[in-house]
Structure formats: C-alpha cells, structure tokens
Design an enzyme around this catalytic site. Structure first.
Site, PDB file in Angstrom:
ATOM      1  N   GLN A  24       0.879  -1.156   0.000  1.00 28.44           N
ATOM      2  CA  GLN A  24       0.000   0.000   0.000  1.00 28.44           C
ATOM      3  C   GLN A  24       0.920   1.210   0.000  1.00 28.44           C
ATOM      4  O   GLN A  24       1.968   1.192   0.651  1.00 28.44           O
ATOM      5  CB  GLN A  24      -0.921   0.010   1.223  1.00 28.44           C
ATOM      6  CG  GLN A  24      -2.004  -1.056   1.129  1.00 28.44           C
ATOM      7  CD  GLN A  24      -2.852  -1.118   2.375  1.00 28.44           C
ATOM      8  OE1 GLN A  24      -2.350  -1.455   3.427  1.00 28.44           O
ATOM      9  NE2 GLN A  24      -4.133  -0.798   2.238  1.00 28.44           N
ATOM     10  N   SER A  25       0.557   2.245  -0.743  1.00 30.35           N
ATOM     11  CA  SER A  25       1.471   3.348  -1.032  1.00 30.35           C
ATOM     12  C   SER A  25       1.780   4.271   0.132  1.00 30.35           C
ATOM     13  O   SER A  25       2.816   4.917   0.136  1.00 30.35           O
ATOM     14  CB  SER A  25       0.922   4.199  -2.181  1.00 30.35           C
ATOM     15  OG  SER A  25       0.847   3.428  -3.343  1.00 30.35           O
ATOM     16  N   SER A  26       0.889   4.372   1.088  1.00 33.38           N
ATOM     17  CA  SER A  26       1.113   5.355   2.147  1.00 33.38           C
ATOM     18  C   SER A  26       0.687   4.784   3.498  1.00 33.38           C
ATOM     19  O   SER A  26      -0.117   3.849   3.571  1.00 33.38           O
ATOM     20  CB  SER A  26       0.314   6.633   1.868  1.00 33.38           C
ATOM     21  OG  SER A  26      -1.075   6.375   2.015  1.00 33.38           O
TER      22      SER A  26
END
Length: 128
Positions: A24-26
């Site tokens: 997940q990116s963040s």
C-alpha cells in the site's frame, strides 16, 4: 478461485514456493484501509489451496511509495528470490501493486520469464 486452477500452473511451479507481495502506497492507506490488507493477506491461503505447499508473504513495503527514487526492500527481495530460481509464482492482489515504475516492472517481468515464474493476481495467471 477456479481461474487459478489453470494449465499454466504446472508441477514445476508448485514445487517451488509462492511469494505473496503486499503493498500500500502510504501509511494513511495502511491505517485506513484494513480491508485491502485483509484481501492481500488472504492470497496466501488461496495459494495454498491451489497446491503451493510453501508460501511466503512479503509485507515490508506496506506504507512505502513506489515512486521514482524510492527504495522498496520487499520488492528488491522478491526480485532476488525469483532470480535465484526459488519462486514458482509471484502473487499480488493486482499486478499494478508489483511495481509503479516501468523500469521495475520490466525487470520483474524479464526475471520471471527467464526463471519460468508465474505472476498471479486476484483474477488471472500470467505465464510469461
């Protein structure tokens, strides 16, 4: 699950391990979107159900951006293990989670092709 019971998935793939790659990116996504994590972790159980006795989960890139210039230790480990011939399938909820840069994506695809490693996402089995 029937789409994973596919002639592309052969005994030589099953004899090696499946690696489930989570990303997940963040950190906001990690904290706020638990359902995505649950679905990604569930892929390990699904890989076992279709015959992979050994399944490894790489989740060290949760909350790490895949943008240009970022370092993803988990992705680097994934590529290394495929290049050592240890992996029969790379599993991700969506193939887009495997890489966000063309360079990384092309490198992973090339290594998977050379070492006869499948890529499996939620819906498909890809034999490069």
């Amino acid at each position: 699950m029937s789409n994973w019971r596919n002639p592309k998935r052969r005994p030589e793939h099953i004899s090696r391990r499946a690696v489930v790659y989570l990303r997940q990116s963040s950190m906001a996504q990690v904290r706020g979107n638990r359902e995505s994590q649950r679905l990604q972790y569930a892929l390990a159980k699904r890989a076992r159900r279709v015959g992979f006795a050994e399944v490894e989960v790489i989740d060290s890139d949760l909350g790490v951006s895949a943008g240009i210039g970022s370092t993803r230790e988990g992705f680097d480990r994934l590529v290394s293990e495929v290049a050592q011939g240890q992996v029969g399938a790379v599993v991700s909820r969506e193939v887009s989670r495997l890489s966000r840069t063309d360079k990384d994506w092309c490198h992973l695809l090339e290594i998977c092709q050379i070492f006869d490693t499948l890529i499996m996402d939620e819906d498909q089995v890809y034999d490069l």
